[in-house]
Write an enzyme that holds these catalytic residues in place. Structure first.
Site, mmCIF file in Angstrom:
data_model
loop_
_atom_site.group_PDB
_atom_site.id
_atom_site.type_symbol
_atom_site.label_atom_id
_atom_site.label_comp_id
_atom_site.label_asym_id
_atom_site.label_seq_id
_atom_site.Cartn_x
_atom_site.Cartn_y
_atom_site.Cartn_z
ATOM 1 C CE1 TYR A 115 -3.733 2.423 0.302
ATOM 2 C CE2 TYR A 115 -2.511 3.363 2.153
ATOM 3 C CZ TYR A 115 -3.538 3.437 1.226
ATOM 4 O OH TYR A 115 -4.369 4.530 1.219
ATOM 5 C CG ASP A 129 5.743 4.008 0.934
ATOM 6 O OD1 ASP A 129 5.927 4.755 1.921
ATOM 7 O OD2 ASP A 129 4.630 3.781 0.455
ATOM 8 C CE LYS A 188 0.438 5.558 7.933
ATOM 9 N NZ LYS A 188 0.553 4.621 6.822
#
Ligand SMILES: *Cc1c(COP(=O)(O)O)cnc(C)c1O
Length: 431
Positions: A144, A239, A267
């Protein structure tokens, strides 16, 4: 079942928000049941709408590594807010955060801030396409990387390597600009590069997969990623939106010795406020506007509140022993899960990297999305419901990792053990 106040709030929310939630996983569709509406949270504790307390392992899906509402982070945000919440003009704080990122993640001497991980990934991949003059991006099945059209793709059927839309609203032509390979699969990667190497702009990957459950990378696969991208003139995009500052101060790239061309953060780097960042060498990053032809912008990018929260969070994470403590806390939870599963006779494989872990309901290692999909999801659902009942707020999907924080103390662990015991008892009972 959740509390009656949360139930009423969900009914009310559904009238004005699709499914009552602003991001789909929050709706509990993969586990059944209904979400707890949150009143507040502090440390490792989440307080539900009816005042009930839960030990929280969602941690806002990763950012809350210091625990919720850490007093120093809250103070940094408050101090920033009184000076104004957004200017649309540059600030010194953004420089300091860029300098700190460059110091902690040496592959990012230059970076650009965005407002989400999704935007960071989109910026990095546009840059990769712009810099290489190629169109195809490669991602892993079950990986994702946020909500960009060309990343919401599933593996094509049969031998086809190019992706198919994994959501309504995505043109086939767009999905076909992405190729999909299984995680940890060297031969698949070799075959793809042999076939289309000259068209590939970049491979984007999670250095520890977190969105198919926690799946660590195999060294041979990491080596192949770097070697093949280099040989074929493609960029390697790491990522680290989830893993950055979570599995180590230098992220997964420091932990596994990865040398990416571009890295995406999000995040934790925003300390619980909306942030993303992408970066790499000055040579690459100076191809971004206004220096170069690759356009990318954001009204709230580098927002002063988010920068203050991120700076303070990273400063606190730099204290000595932090990652050793996170390792110990993670190991404690792993032991609890393994002991209680064994006690209840439930086959379980816990996969953990530092302070993120997934209990897979299987007795075999999980190396990729296919393995993760073949776990006993019905048992996970029963386990999840029993945990919630017993006061533990675990991510509501078998394809996610649980996130620990420095605030998960012995009290939290004791409450967790009791809940986990009840969870495995429930899991061992057939529906
Ligand atoms: C969460 C996540 C994203 C998307 O970040 P948002 O801030 O939700 O847009 C991208 N990549 C990975 C690996 C993630 O875990």
């Amino acid at each position: 079942m959740t509390d009656s106040i949360s139930h009423e709030l969900l009914e009310r929310a559904k009238r004005v928000i699709p499914g009552g939630v602003n991001s789909p996983v929050r709706a509990f569709r993969s586990v059944g049941g209904e979400p707890v509406f949150v009143r507040e949270a502090h440390g490792a504790t989440l307080v539900g709408a009816d005042g009930r307390e839960y030990v929280d392992y969602v941690g806002s899906w990763g950012p809350m590594i210091l625990g919720h509402a850490h007093p120093e982070v809250v103070k940094a945000v408050q101090d920033a807010a009184v000076r104004g919440t957004s200017y649309g003009a540059p600030t010194e704080g953004e420089i300091a955060l860029g300098e700190l990122i460059a110091e902690l993640v040496p592959s990012m001497p230059m970076s650009r801030l965005t407002s989400s991980g999704t935007e960071a990934v989109m910026g990095a991949l546009r840059l990769a396409r712009g810099a290489t003059g190629r169109d195809i991006v490669v991602k892993c099945d079950g990986g994702y990387h946020g909500g960009a059209d060309y990343l919401l793709v599933a593996a094509g059927s049969g031998a086809a390597t190019l992706g198919e839309p994994d959501s309504a609203g995505i043109p086939r032509a767009i999905a076909a600009t992405t190729a999909v390979v299984p995680y940890n699969d060297v031969p698949a990667l070799e075959a793809l590069f042999a076939e289309r190497g000259a068209e590939i702009a970049a491979v984007i990957f999670e250095p520890v997969a977190g969105n198919m459950g926690c799946v660590p990378p195999e060294q041979a696969w990491l080596d192949a990623l770097r070697k093949l991208t280099r040989e074929h003139g493609a960029l390697l995009v790491c990522d680290e939106v989830m893993t950055g500052f979570r599995v180590g101060l230098g992220g997964a790239q420091a932990r596994y010795g990865i040398e990416p061309d571009l890295t995406c953060l999000g995040k934790i780097v925003g300390g619980g406020l909306p942030v993303g960042a992408y970066g790499g060498s000055a040579e690459l990053m100076n191809q971004v506007a206004p220096m170069g032809p690759v356009y990318q912008a954001g009204t709230l990018s580098g927002n002063p509140l988010a920068v203050a929260a991120g700076m303070k969070t990273l400063e606190l994470l730099r204290a000595p022993d932090v990652y050793e403590r996170l390792e110990v806390i993670g190991a404690k939870l792993q032991t609890i899960l393994e002991e209680e599963a064994a006690g209840a006779g439930v086959p379980l494989t816990v996969q953990r990297v530092g302070a993120m872990l997934t209990p897979f309901f299987t007795d075999a290692p999980v190396r990729n999305f296919e393995d993760s999909s073949s776990c006993d999801h019905a048992a996970f659902r029963r386990w999840h419901a029993a945990l919630l009942e017993a006061g533990v707020h675990w991510p509501p999907s078998p394809y996610e990792a649980g996130f620990l924080s420095l605030a998960h103390d012995d009290d939290a662990m004791a409450k967790t053990r009791a809940a986990v015991k009840a969870g495995f008892l429930a899991a061992s009972q057939r529906d």
